[in-house]
Design a protein around this motif. Structure first.
Motif, mmCIF file in Angstrom:
data_model
loop_
_atom_site.group_PDB
_atom_site.id
_atom_site.type_symbol
_atom_site.label_atom_id
_atom_site.label_comp_id
_atom_site.label_asym_id
_atom_site.label_seq_id
_atom_site.Cartn_x
_atom_site.Cartn_y
_atom_site.Cartn_z
ATOM 1 N N LEU A 266 0.853 -1.243 -0.150
ATOM 2 C CA LEU A 266 0.057 -0.197 -0.039
ATOM 3 C C LEU A 266 0.848 1.409 -0.007
ATOM 4 C CD1 LEU A 266 -2.680 -0.943 2.582
ATOM 5 C CD2 LEU A 266 -2.998 -0.918 0.067
ATOM 6 N N ALA A 267 1.759 1.228 0.564
ATOM 7 C CA ALA A 267 2.820 2.403 0.668
ATOM 8 C C ALA A 267 3.395 2.634 -0.516
ATOM 9 C CB ALA A 267 3.973 2.328 1.835
ATOM 10 N N PHE A 268 3.798 1.598 -1.312
ATOM 11 C CA PHE A 268 4.374 1.549 -2.698
ATOM 12 C C PHE A 268 3.289 2.338 -3.663
ATOM 13 C CE2 PHE A 268 3.661 -0.311 -7.016
ATOM 14 C CZ PHE A 268 4.875 0.187 -7.623
ATOM 15 N N GLN B 110 2.970 6.007 -3.487
ATOM 16 C CA GLN B 110 3.801 7.028 -3.955
ATOM 17 C C GLN B 110 3.743 6.989 -5.626
ATOM 18 O OE1 GLN B 110 5.728 8.826 -2.184
ATOM 19 N NE2 GLN B 110 4.543 7.650 -0.121
ATOM 20 N N GLN B 111 2.888 6.299 -6.321
ATOM 21 C CA GLN B 111 2.648 6.326 -7.699
ATOM 22 C C GLN B 111 2.107 7.407 -8.093
ATOM 23 O OE1 GLN B 111 4.494 3.753 -9.354
ATOM 24 N NE2 GLN B 111 4.764 3.644 -6.969
ATOM 25 N N GLU C 63 -7.075 4.153 -4.313
ATOM 26 C CA GLU C 63 -7.898 3.814 -5.443
ATOM 27 C C GLU C 63 -7.432 4.394 -6.788
ATOM 28 O OE1 GLU C 63 -12.101 3.505 -2.972
ATOM 29 O OE2 GLU C 63 -11.375 5.156 -3.709
ATOM 30 N N THR C 64 -6.856 5.532 -6.811
ATOM 31 C CA THR C 64 -6.470 6.108 -8.025
ATOM 32 C C THR C 64 -5.263 5.996 -8.529
ATOM 33 O OG1 THR C 64 -6.018 8.257 -6.952
ATOM 34 C CG2 THR C 64 -8.344 8.011 -7.825
ATOM 35 N N SER C 65 -4.582 4.963 -7.878
ATOM 36 C CA SER C 65 -3.357 4.762 -8.345
ATOM 37 C C SER C 65 -2.972 3.615 -9.377
ATOM 38 C CB SER C 65 -2.546 4.318 -6.969
ATOM 39 O OG SER C 65 -2.671 2.933 -6.474
ATOM 40 N N ILE C 66 -4.017 2.911 -9.644
ATOM 41 C CA ILE C 66 -3.651 1.626 -10.586
ATOM 42 C C ILE C 66 -4.427 1.739 -11.916
ATOM 43 C CG2 ILE C 66 -3.488 0.147 -8.386
ATOM 44 C CD1 ILE C 66 -6.343 -0.765 -8.742
ATOM 45 N N ALA D 287 0.061 -8.972 -14.189
ATOM 46 C CA ALA D 287 -1.087 -7.996 -14.293
ATOM 47 C C ALA D 287 -1.726 -7.474 -12.812
ATOM 48 C CB ALA D 287 -2.106 -9.097 -14.903
ATOM 49 N N ASN D 288 -1.032 -8.058 -11.718
ATOM 50 C CA ASN D 288 -1.502 -7.725 -10.329
ATOM 51 C C ASN D 288 -0.841 -6.195 -10.349
ATOM 52 O OD1 ASN D 288 -0.868 -7.206 -7.568
ATOM 53 N ND2 ASN D 288 -2.275 -8.808 -7.620
ATOM 54 N N PRO D 289 -1.412 -5.317 -9.665
ATOM 55 C CA PRO D 289 -1.147 -3.889 -9.370
ATOM 56 C C PRO D 289 0.077 -3.903 -8.522
ATOM 57 C CG PRO D 289 -3.233 -4.135 -8.613
ATOM 58 C CD PRO D 289 -3.240 -5.395 -9.278
ATOM 59 N N PHE D 290 0.253 -4.762 -7.581
ATOM 60 C CA PHE D 290 1.455 -4.970 -6.960
ATOM 61 C C PHE D 290 2.515 -5.412 -7.492
ATOM 62 C CE2 PHE D 290 -2.249 -4.769 -3.835
ATOM 63 C CZ PHE D 290 -2.016 -3.501 -3.265
ATOM 64 N N TYR D 291 2.685 -5.950 -8.710
ATOM 65 C CA TYR D 291 3.475 -6.519 -9.356
ATOM 66 C C TYR D 291 4.831 -5.825 -9.397
ATOM 67 C CZ TYR D 291 6.482 -9.002 -12.764
ATOM 68 O OH TYR D 291 7.662 -9.641 -13.239
ATOM 69 N N PRO D 292 4.869 -4.591 -9.540
ATOM 70 C CA PRO D 292 6.158 -3.788 -9.801
ATOM 71 C C PRO D 292 6.823 -3.981 -8.443
ATOM 72 C CG PRO D 292 4.562 -2.559 -10.973
ATOM 73 C CD PRO D 292 3.835 -3.724 -10.174
ATOM 74 N N TYR D 293 6.149 -3.901 -7.252
ATOM 75 C CA TYR D 293 6.728 -3.809 -5.955
ATOM 76 C C TYR D 293 7.180 -5.018 -5.605
ATOM 77 C CZ TYR D 293 7.907 -3.205 -1.223
ATOM 78 O OH TYR D 293 8.356 -3.182 -0.031
#
Length: 473
Positions: A4-6, A9-10, A57-60, A94-100
């Motif tokens: 969530l912290a990641f 910061q997006q 909510e608006t980060s992905i 495809a997962n929004p947390f993948y980059p982290y």
């Protein structure tokens, strides 16, 4: 918390007025939620919390994933379908947390390549993300064996559901995992041994709370274990309490090392024996717990001693204000006892978070109105309310009697649809709750006091000295 912290910061995908304002105030909002003074102002707390949630909510972007502070959903994949969990594992990118998590897991794996990786999967909202990480590990580190446990996995296994293997997990653990985990790792252990939990690896000061909240379980299962429709009973989970003395020793050690601002007892129902131990050996910080309505809680001296031990809030599963419904559910509770308990706890200065359940097969509309009347008449003694609509457990004894079909589409669903014998269906219940229950002048103020998003997890912070919190806007 790291994920969530990641996301916070997006770059924002939407730049409306709300999102821009929230972004400018992000650091201040995070600091506010970690500051005890913020909780004396529900309006300031709500603004900070909802702004942070908006940024997540608006980060992905416009994909199928929907992320917030308290949940994760996907409009195309369901955690109730094993095929969808496998799809999430096959396409982790495809997962929004993948980059982290791809970077974080790679760092951990290459720093000191482990022979095993373990995942604790407790809630449906965690499942798709967990399987995305499982898929990433299996693809990139095939020699690492994967162990999967946690509450949701326990329910899958205890209900004899087909485990969504997908070639991902090498071991599954049902129930408390400390001893089975050590055995898998080849450690010779005493199966009756107890292990004091350690939280040293967690970013304890980064969470969104004013100080460390220490989670602690003094038991697994439920000491009553008799309620109709109870998942613990349906899954055959035994009641396994720690000796009261050992619990006190654990708490003394953990409190000394962590200096928490609050203790959260995770037990399904904290026993009177453990409460007596807390009275005898107060842990120090304030604490709250879920417990059954019992005669001892109707005794003024006991409740005052409980308050002196640090108890600031008790979560109570009242379920209904109608005696016939309570009897049919085998709650072992009398309405008169519940009334006495609420009044006594109030006098002792202990806040109450009361859970009500509507739509069980025994309930009628008239019985629901009895619950409304009971709640309204005890409004001064109830600090917070949780209102739920009954779901029929798919694998309990009663499912064959009342169950009629699929409630949630998916082979991993733990609930079934059912036809209410009195016609008191979900649509009518929702209308009753929205139009009557929540609008009652003695109940509406209680509903408004419930903290948004985090509910009972943050509620204790709004009752300093057990003064009822003001309502949220």
């Amino acid at each position: 918390m790291e994920g969530l912290a990641f996301l916070l910061q997006q770059p924002r995908r939407q730049l409306d007025t709300w999102t821009r304002r929230a972004g400018r105030n992000l650091d201040r909002h995070l600091a506010m939620l970690r500051n005890r003074d913020t909780y004396s102002s529900p309006a300031r707390y709500q603004r900070a919390l909802l702004d942070i949630n908006r940024l997540i909510e608006t980060s992905i972007g416009n994909g199928s994933s929907h992320v917030g502070l308290s949940n994760y959903q996907d409009s195309e994949l369901s955690p109730l379908r094993s095929a969808d969990l496998c799809r999430a594992a096959l396409r982790p990118e495809a997962n929004p947390f993948y980059p982290y998590f791809s970077r974080r897991l790679t760092e951990l794996m290459e720093e000191e390549p482990p022979g095993y990786a373990g995942f604790s999967l407790n809630y449906l909202g965690q499942a798709l993300c967990a399987f995305s990480m499982l898929g990433f590990l299996r693809k990139n580190y095939p020699r690492t064996k994967i162990i999967l446990g946690g509450g949701l996995v326990t329910s899958w296994m205890r209900n004899a559901l087909e485990k969504p293997l997908c070639g991902l997990a090498d071991h599954f653990i049902a129930g408390p995992g400390e001893v089975p985990l050590l055995e898998i790792l080849g450690v010779n252990v005493d199966r009756q041994a107890h292990y004091t939990p350690s939280y040293d690896l967690f970013p304890l000061r980064d969470y969104l709370s004013p100080g460390i909240v220490l989670p602690y379980s003094g038991s697994s299962g439920c000491w009553w274990n008799g309620c109709t429709f109870c998942p613990e009973r349906a899954e055959g989970n035994p009641y396994l309490p720690l000796p009261a003395g050992r619990m006190s020793e654990d708490l003394a050690l953990l409190v000394k090392g962590l200096n928490p601002s609050l203790i959260h007892f995770l037990d399904n129902s904290q026993s009177i024996e453990h409460m007596r131990a807390l009275i005898k050996y107060p842990p120090g910080p304030p604490w709250y717990a879920f417990t059954r309505i019992s005669p001892e809680l109707g005794e003024q001296d006991f409740c005052r001693a409980l308050r002196r031990s640090g108890c600031v809030m008790l979560k109570l599963g009242l379920e209904s204000g109608d005696q016939g419904v309570l009897d049919r559910m085998n709650k072992g509770t009398k309405v008169e006892m519940a009334s006495r308990v609420l009044l006594t706890l109030k006098k002792a200065g202990i806040a109450t978070y009361v859970y009500l359940l509507f739509g069980t097969p025994a309930e009628t509309e008239a019985a629901a109105r009895e619950t409304l009347a009971f709640t309204a008449s005890h409004g001064e003694s109830i600090d917070f309310l949780n209102l739920a609509i009954f779901n029929m457990p798919a694998y309990g004894q009663e499912a064959s009697q009342y169950g009629t079909g699929v409630f949630y589409e998916g082979d991993l669903s733990l609930y079934r649809d059912f036809k209410h014998p009195q016609g008191w269906d979900r649509k009518r219940i929702r209308q009753f709750l929205a139009r009557e229950f929540k609008r009652h002048p003695l109940i509406a103020p209680i509903i408004k006091r419930d903290p948004p998003i985090f509910g009972s997890s943050h509620a204790p912070f709004f009752v300093p000295g057990n003064r009822p919190a003001r309502s949220f806007p």
